[in-house]
Write a protein that holds these residues in place. Sequence first.
Motif, PDB file in Angstrom:
ATOM      1  N   VAL A  18       0.882  -1.175   0.000  1.00  0.00           N
ATOM      2  CA  VAL A  18       0.000   0.000   0.000  1.00  0.00           C
ATOM      3  C   VAL A  18       0.914   1.218   0.000  1.00  0.00           C
ATOM      4  N   LYS A  19       1.050   1.860  -1.155  1.00  0.00           N
ATOM      5  CA  LYS A  19       2.041   2.945  -1.259  1.00  0.00           C
ATOM      6  C   LYS A  19       1.749   4.074  -0.283  1.00  0.00           C
ATOM      7  N   GLU A  20       0.508   4.504  -0.190  1.00  0.00           N
ATOM      8  CA  GLU A  20       0.166   5.653   0.640  1.00  0.00           C
ATOM      9  C   GLU A  20      -0.642   5.195   1.850  1.00  0.00           C
ATOM     10  N   LEU A  21      -0.030   5.215   3.022  1.00  0.00           N
ATOM     11  CA  LEU A  21      -0.719   4.752   4.227  1.00  0.00           C
ATOM     12  C   LEU A  21      -1.642   5.814   4.820  1.00  0.00           C
ATOM     13  N   HIS A  22      -1.368   7.074   4.575  1.00  0.00           N
ATOM     14  CA  HIS A  22      -2.228   8.166   5.059  1.00  0.00           C
ATOM     15  C   HIS A  22      -2.496   8.057   6.555  1.00  0.00           C
ATOM     16  N   TYR A  23      -1.450   7.793   7.305  1.00  0.00           N
ATOM     17  CA  TYR A  23      -1.607   7.706   8.762  1.00  0.00           C
ATOM     18  C   TYR A  23      -1.565   9.086   9.405  1.00  0.00           C
ATOM     19  N   PHE A  24      -0.483   9.818   9.186  1.00  0.00           N
ATOM     20  CA  PHE A  24      -0.321  11.091   9.869  1.00  0.00           C
ATOM     21  C   PHE A  24      -1.276  12.166   9.350  1.00  0.00           C
ATOM     22  N   ASP A  25      -1.585  12.162   8.062  1.00  0.00           N
ATOM     23  CA  ASP A  25      -2.535  13.161   7.562  1.00  0.00           C
ATOM     24  C   ASP A  25      -3.962  12.840   7.996  1.00  0.00           C
ATOM     25  N   ALA A  26      -4.306  11.542   8.116  1.00  0.00           N
ATOM     26  CA  ALA A  26      -5.636  11.179   8.606  1.00  0.00           C
ATOM     27  C   ALA A  26      -5.817  11.665  10.042  1.00  0.00           C
ATOM     28  N   LEU A  27      -4.785  11.509  10.868  1.00  0.00           N
ATOM     29  CA  LEU A  27      -4.861  11.961  12.258  1.00  0.00           C
ATOM     30  C   LEU A  27      -4.956  13.483  12.348  1.00  0.00           C
ATOM     31  N   GLU A  28      -4.202  14.166  11.479  1.00  0.00           N
ATOM     32  CA  GLU A  28      -4.178  15.631  11.554  1.00  0.00           C
ATOM     33  C   GLU A  28      -5.415  16.262  10.921  1.00  0.00           C
ATOM     34  N   HIS A  29      -5.899  15.678   9.844  1.00  0.00           N
ATOM     35  CA  HIS A  29      -6.992  16.308   9.083  1.00  0.00           C
ATOM     36  C   HIS A  29      -8.340  15.631   9.263  1.00  0.00           C
ATOM     37  N   GLY A  30      -8.385  14.515   9.991  1.00  0.00           N
ATOM     38  CA  GLY A  30      -9.660  13.824  10.190  1.00  0.00           C
ATOM     39  C   GLY A  30     -10.196  13.171   8.934  1.00  0.00           C
TER      40      GLY A  30
ATOM     41  N   TYR B  63       1.535  14.024   2.909  1.00  0.00           N
ATOM     42  CA  TYR B  63       2.249  14.438   4.111  1.00  0.00           C
ATOM     43  C   TYR B  63       2.926  15.791   3.919  1.00  0.00           C
ATOM     44  N   GLY B  64       3.124  16.206   2.694  1.00  0.00           N
ATOM     45  CA  GLY B  64       3.751  17.496   2.438  1.00  0.00           C
ATOM     46  C   GLY B  64       2.963  18.668   2.989  1.00  0.00           C
ATOM     47  N   MET B  65       1.684  18.456   3.316  1.00  0.00           N
ATOM     48  CA  MET B  65       0.839  19.526   3.843  1.00  0.00           C
ATOM     49  C   MET B  65       0.692  19.465   5.358  1.00  0.00           C
ATOM     50  N   LEU B  66       1.470  18.615   6.004  1.00  0.00           N
ATOM     51  CA  LEU B  66       1.364  18.475   7.455  1.00  0.00           C
ATOM     52  C   LEU B  66       1.976  19.663   8.199  1.00  0.00           C
ATOM     53  N   LYS B  67       1.603  19.785   9.461  1.00  0.00           N
ATOM     54  CA  LYS B  67       2.110  20.870  10.295  1.00  0.00           C
ATOM     55  C   LYS B  67       3.512  20.545  10.813  1.00  0.00           C
ATOM     56  N   GLU B  68       4.191  21.578  11.244  1.00  0.00           N
ATOM     57  CA  GLU B  68       5.558  21.421  11.761  1.00  0.00           C
ATOM     58  C   GLU B  68       5.601  20.431  12.916  1.00  0.00           C
ATOM     59  N   ALA B  69       4.640  20.503  13.825  1.00  0.00           N
ATOM     60  CA  ALA B  69       4.639  19.612  14.984  1.00  0.00           C
ATOM     61  C   ALA B  69       4.532  18.153  14.560  1.00  0.00           C
ATOM     62  N   THR B  70       3.767  17.877  13.525  1.00  0.00           N
ATOM     63  CA  THR B  70       3.636  16.500  13.048  1.00  0.00           C
ATOM     64  C   THR B  70       4.933  16.039  12.414  1.00  0.00           C
ATOM     65  N   PHE B  71       5.581  16.900  11.638  1.00  0.00           N
ATOM     66  CA  PHE B  71       6.888  16.555  11.080  1.00  0.00           C
ATOM     67  C   PHE B  71       7.882  16.225  12.204  1.00  0.00           C
TER      68      PHE B  71
END
Length: 285
Positions: A35-47, A122-130
């Motif tokens: 699964v190339k794109e897991l969308h874990y951190f963006d799902a948590l940040e963006h709902g 993930y390129g659109m994530l916040k600094e804290a998530t990075f």
Amino acid sequence: MIEQTFIFCVGATKAGTSWLYDYLNSHRECQLPAVKELHYFDALEHGSGAWHRKQLEGRLEGVRSRLDAADSLNLHQERLLTDGEGWLNTFDGETRDDDAYLQFVRNAAGDAKLIGDFTPAYGMLKEATFRTMAGLTDKVRFVFLMRDPVERIWSNIRMIAGQDGPATLEAKIKGVLDGTATNILERSNYRRTLNRLSAAMPTEMFHIEYYERLFTPDAISRLCAFLGITHEPAQFERVVHRSAPADLPAAQRAQLQTALKPQYNFVEKFMGELPTEWTQKMVSV
């Protein structure tokens, strides 16, 4: 257990991430989830977890349908079913469990030297998530691919519009210019991504490459050195997810170029210069 490097490829969309994923996934020292794109951190940040789960479930159902018709699957399809079902069982789309996330990626990779997650969103994530991602393991590396902002947007628009024709393409360009197509525009916001990466971690933890130079032995050699893996030959002629062909009229190129001028200015300052592959396509405005 061998020391593993964890790579995050954080975009940009339509800048060669799928080709790079295929290259690394075929590398003898690397194994990534099917699964190339897991969308874990963006799902948590963006709902957005429920939407991403639905997309993955639909993709897996398509693979099962092919299995019903052909009675067999190729190796990638088999891995996609296994990893896809495993990921759906690991992440419900909303509950944070970094240990479970990391264990899933490790289980999918075995004892490979390089493991990780390729999710351009993930390129659109916040600094804290990075910052959280950078501390996930003892050795984390980020890769960010940049493409000429106008060319990236034009490719993104063509991918979304498919074969719908000139009217749809023009409507999408209008949406970018009037600010309504924010998702397309934001994926060319290199200034935001690079500023947040720079603030969240030391510069030696992330690697930047231009799409226009990615498909060369020199670029791959630099990347492999950064990731600490052996430089292996790449199939530069292989095309992945090509958008429907269409020419961008000069007038609309000029409009997009003007709208994206802050991005060009930032990249020039951040990198020291703009690549000639970008400047030679610019029109006078």
